[in-house]
Design a protein around this motif. Structure first.
Motif, short mmCIF file in Angstrom:
data_model
loop_
_atom_site.label_atom_id
_atom_site.label_comp_id
_atom_site.label_asym_id
_atom_site.label_seq_id
_atom_site.Cartn_x
_atom_site.Cartn_y
_atom_site.Cartn_z
N VAL B 16 55.64 71.64 51.77
CA VAL B 16 54.33 72.13 52.23
C VAL B 16 53.21 71.51 51.42
O VAL B 16 52.23 71.02 51.98
CB VAL B 16 54.27 73.67 52.11
N PHE B 59 47.45 82.32 45.91
CA PHE B 59 48.12 83.63 46.08
C PHE B 59 49.56 83.59 45.57
O PHE B 59 50.25 84.60 45.62
CB PHE B 59 48.08 84.06 47.54
N TYR B 130 60.78 78.06 47.39
CA TYR B 130 60.09 78.82 48.43
C TYR B 130 59.78 80.22 47.92
O TYR B 130 58.67 80.72 48.07
CB TYR B 130 60.93 78.92 49.70
N ASP C 277 50.54 77.79 53.52
CA ASP C 277 51.87 78.28 53.15
C ASP C 277 52.41 79.18 54.25
O ASP C 277 51.65 79.94 54.87
CB ASP C 277 51.79 79.06 51.83
N PRO C 278 53.71 79.12 54.48
CA PRO C 278 54.26 79.90 55.60
C PRO C 278 54.09 81.41 55.42
O PRO C 278 54.03 82.14 56.40
CB PRO C 278 55.74 79.51 55.61
N ASP C 279 54.01 81.86 54.19
CA ASP C 279 53.84 83.29 53.94
C ASP C 279 52.42 83.61 53.50
O ASP C 279 52.18 84.57 52.78
CB ASP C 279 54.83 83.75 52.86
N ASN C 280 51.47 82.80 53.98
CA ASN C 280 50.07 83.05 53.65
C ASN C 280 49.72 84.49 54.00
O ASN C 280 49.93 84.94 55.13
CB ASN C 280 49.19 82.10 54.46
N PRO C 281 49.17 85.25 53.06
CA PRO C 281 48.94 86.67 53.33
C PRO C 281 47.83 86.91 54.35
O PRO C 281 46.76 86.32 54.26
CB PRO C 281 48.54 87.24 51.97
#
Lengths: 357, 357, 357, 357
Positions: B16, B59, B130, C277-281
């Motif tokens: 990413v 984050f 990850y 990011d895939p888990d971006n809040p």
């Protein structure tokens, strides 16, 4: 340069501010491209021989005159005075000093009428004027502003061999010293003096003189100065950048030095501080302080110390230079015999990591 | 460095972005003063051995780990991957390449769990992860921001002897080249490669390697970078500024290079451009173009070419350097044998007025 | 709007980014003055019927097409896809959804060739394309940049009656939600969705739709946006400023809303944050939080809620509107029945001192 | 308010600049949080009753005194004079006018010694002083500066019923008018007057008076003002923003109006223009010009017109208000009976699209 300049008994002209400079340029078209097309100064008036330029917030006819001539030089440094009567004071003041004085009711060029020109005791051609054409102040004309908009003329910087001698004379003229650069033995390398309540209208830089070190124009913000650099890069004339951009120690202003097509040095300058209180504290810098000229410690290039423009006498002939006899700032700070420090007392390494080849 | 790095048959891990770096520092307290008190990075967590720092808009747990150790070096360059499964791809990819691979379900430090570390074919310690702790994104917490607020990690810049060899390997990993510096004979001096759609996540600089040239953090605006310089001056540590501030030719970003207390180089960087289209045009710069590294033609200091940080293997020992055999960018552009130009075809004077002593 | 949009079994086209919009304008010359002379967008190509414009950092043919037409409207919202093959996916995806689909190998206008246009399930005219003419990226051409330089297209904002319905459909298309505005009962007023790793490529705003709320262009810095305001004032067209400048709560970006000569709303936008990011809040805002739309609590003008541009079907006819049945953001936050707070729990006074007449 | 204020025969004190204000606050701790913790003013000295604050570029003891007291009010507006002798002029000038005059060799508070306080003919408590403690000018102390650094006090803005009457009196004191707002019948709504060469040291705003409309502090750049807004949002006190940020028409400065915990109005202000020439052109604005107060045409909130702080007499009692008898700017520009225009002659719609509910 030990001859003493006496303090006249007559009052000096009441100077408001540094107002304009006339530069002799060798190729008027090339200079126009630089000052108008690149820097974006506003043309008030022009003909085949001269271009009259102003900044965006100016309301008088011009801040810069470019005049075609055989030898690139500074032809005059002009101060605005507080009233027409101050011209009489100028005549009396310089006459008492034995200087050459010339007054023309019709002015010496366009836009300005009654004016007095002198060859001052330091050898500089100086004009005093009050009567000037008003033109539109383009402050609100944002549709005309460029990214590096020059909004005011700020100051003159002049090279003279004996800085204390020159400083005393400017104090006689009503200037106040705001900052200077000294060494531990009391040698003065440069001094900044003001009429308007900023760090300076006129600075004196020690060196063979009389010569013009630079003139300065102000922007509103730092990004305006960066935009000028970006544009010079885009036009593939980045070699017109001589030094900077950077933050000055002296004056605390953000700066950039350019060299015009004839090598005349132009500073772009923003955000010094208020000095208008009568007891404004003098700031003295140690010549060995590596942050005095650039707060970030970035090197002062040698040409910045050595190069300057000739100045003309009232006949338009270059003034003879008088050599500086005291040590030069370059010699005491750069190279084999010089030293400078980032932290006082820390004399091991005054320059930055890897600065030298 | 002519040995060929084969392209694995297995898919590379889907990266990413460049996410964090771990630096070994010789004096953790001194490094904390620099990164926390001066630069203002946010402490997520710390103990006697390590400090985990992040930028204001991050984050995930950290963008920088400072770890006390005997020899200042870069211990790992960590990429975030798109899913937990990508760690399997990383293991397979590097195993096929014959690289040393280590996987730890509990992670190699705090904040990150399941992770794979490898010694890549260029000799760099690289981590893929990850699973990471989320922390508060302080983007809206303006009450905490300083004038030089660092808001993101931007990229890694790595020194390797054979740039085309390294570039091909990074392309195998899924990177795309956005810009490079070449000469007329096809020698490649540096290349910029991206996963995220900016100019780079990782750049390769030609030189004796593997070493870390620098890591970069981003600010929102140019004045933020100038504020960092001003603060360094105020703290009398302006000698930590190695080069800049300036505008890059390559990347078009505004930049500043600092050296931390151990000499690790940190870039502060802002405003490059979108590169995310699949056919994003490659920008190739001539090594002799004096605006390639600084758009304003300001000189690149020699230390910037010569100095870099050691990198560690997975046992924490410094990697052996392999020398660059092709010409160096410094040699061909600076000094007696080098030349550069501001205007192509204009080879007379590549440097600025008075730049040399 | 309770009909369900099914998730197709076929993969959606792989969208890279929001790339351009075509606007129908009633007076092409007037629109040219606004977009070219005032905002400074770059003309790639033009004729009597249409003008193709791009931003300074764009390398594809256009980001905005202005087309003379009888009824001001948005004619198409175009996404760039990752490869030519994605057009097949687009055809299959929308065909499965029962949408009207049209593909033209020669493109629907200049600059773009093979393209697919659809009337999507929300009623918007959408184009997918890969094959496009490259033009010069003017990023380094600072001599052309104006003080308010627009450097990228950033996003589309679309009005649709049922935001969750639309959001689910965009998620089927591969978008991810980054932020939204909700109330305590779960009503969703707006949602921001991204393909590129910023806050959005496309936002959905709750209201009678399909309509175009606005499109947005990005500047590098905040002062660029202020410069646009200053210029509009200088040109005595400050009434084209509808709202702002200000800081958004949602997206944390700095913003300005303009209305073009036909009332099409244009946002100028800068400095949101990384969301790749895939888990971006996900960031959820309370509709009653008075800082959600303007972080400084400055009021949202009613027209900003009520006005939007019609969108056309593939025959160029305005789409019929479907009314929003849930409460409107304006109703619940402004006026007699609305309330908002600066501090949660502090419901006494949601507006600023003296904001109401 | 038709009584004439005579011009004294004695010379007025020679005023250098507006130097400080003393505000009575109802909760010293709350005010300290606002001025010190939020705005970042520098504490020179403090005790349980009063806090003495200065800006980063100030070298005199204070620019603002906060004093705990029963009724929030402005206790004094202090001007610095050019020499100690000017205090004698102040005494004579105001004595001749029949004003109450008090002189204290030890000063009226900390930091300032010999000072004269008067109740001026407009009812304002005014101090003149020269003798003041010098403190460190923190201009170069960038390590202390916050993103919204306040670097100077700029001006006072006072509410008085009869603006021409007040203006003539300030002209007697040596002020010059730089800009004003009038209508077609000659009613004057406000006037800006300067001693230092900027747009003003003191402005008069028409309304029931004497009251303090606001005092203003300067930043270097516009982004500093935006940073203050961002921080207020982050602290969830954005409702302390009353108006702005924006660009003034009058003065051409960039501005923001805040209300402190007692409702005292504070302006943050940057980048007006040089007015120091004796023939500086007066700029007159039409009261109906919708860009006069905000160059971008953004609305002036009613509270900005109606609210102001009481001022105290020399016994610390609030001055009785005298009502304005001429039309108010708010009445002639906002609401049912008012009108304003963006383009002269274009009276159809003076406000922006959708500005009204």
């Amino acid at each position: 340069m030990t001859d003493f300049i006496p303090t006249p008994t007559t009052a000096p002209p009441d100077i408001v501010r540094s107002a304009y400079v006339e530069l002799v340029v060798s190729d008027l078209a090339a200079s126009r491209r630089f000052y108008v097309d690149v820097l974006g100064l506003v043309v008030t008036e022009e003909d085949d021989e001269a271009i009259y330029l102003r900044t965006f917030e100016e309301f008088i006819h011009h801040n810069l005159v470019l005049r075609q001539g055989p030898v690139p030089a500074a032809a005059v440094f002009a101060y605005r005075v507080r009233s027409p009567e101050e011209l009489d004071h100028a005549v009396a003041f310089y006459t008492e000093l034995g200087c050459r004085v010339e007054r023309r009711a019709e002015g010496f060029g366009k836009g300005v009428r009654d004016a007095v020109r002198v060859e001052d005791p330091l050898g500089f051609p100086v004009e005093y004027f009050y009567d000037v054409d008003h033109v539109e102040r383009l402050a609100w004309h944002y549709e005309l502003h460029n990214p590096g908009a020059l909004v005011r003329i700020d100051h003159f910087n002049l090279v003279t061999p004996d800085v204390p001698r020159g400083t005393r004379h400017l104090e006689d003229l009503g200037f106040r010293v705001t900052e200077d650069i000294e060494d531990e033995e009391g040698t003065i390398y440069a001094a900044w003096m003001r009429r308007k309540p900023t760090v300076h209208d006129t600075a004196l830089t020690g060196g063979d003189g009389p010569r013009m070190h630079h003139i300065a124009f102000a922007t509103h913000e730092k990004h305006n100065i960066l935009a000028i650099c970006d544009k010079l890069g885009a036009l593939r004339i980045s070699d017109m950048i001589e030094r900077g951009p950077g933050r000055h120690g002296v004056s605390n202003a953000f700066y950039l030095y350019l060299r015009d097509p004839d090598g005349h040095r132009i500073e772009i300058y923003t955000q010094d501080y208020w000095t208008g209180d009568p007891d404004n504290p003098l700031v003295t810098w140690d010549v060995h302080d590596n942050q005095r000229r650039d707060w970030w410690g970035n090197p002062v290039v040698p040409s910045w110390y050595t190069d300057a423009s000739p100045v003309l006498d009232l006949d338009g002939k270059p003034q003879t230079l008088v050599g500086r006899t005291e040590t030069s700032e370059m010699a005491v700070t750069i190279g084999a015999d010089g030293f400078s420090y980032t932290r006082e007392g820390d004399t091991e390494r005054g320059f930055k990591l890897g600065e030298q080849l």
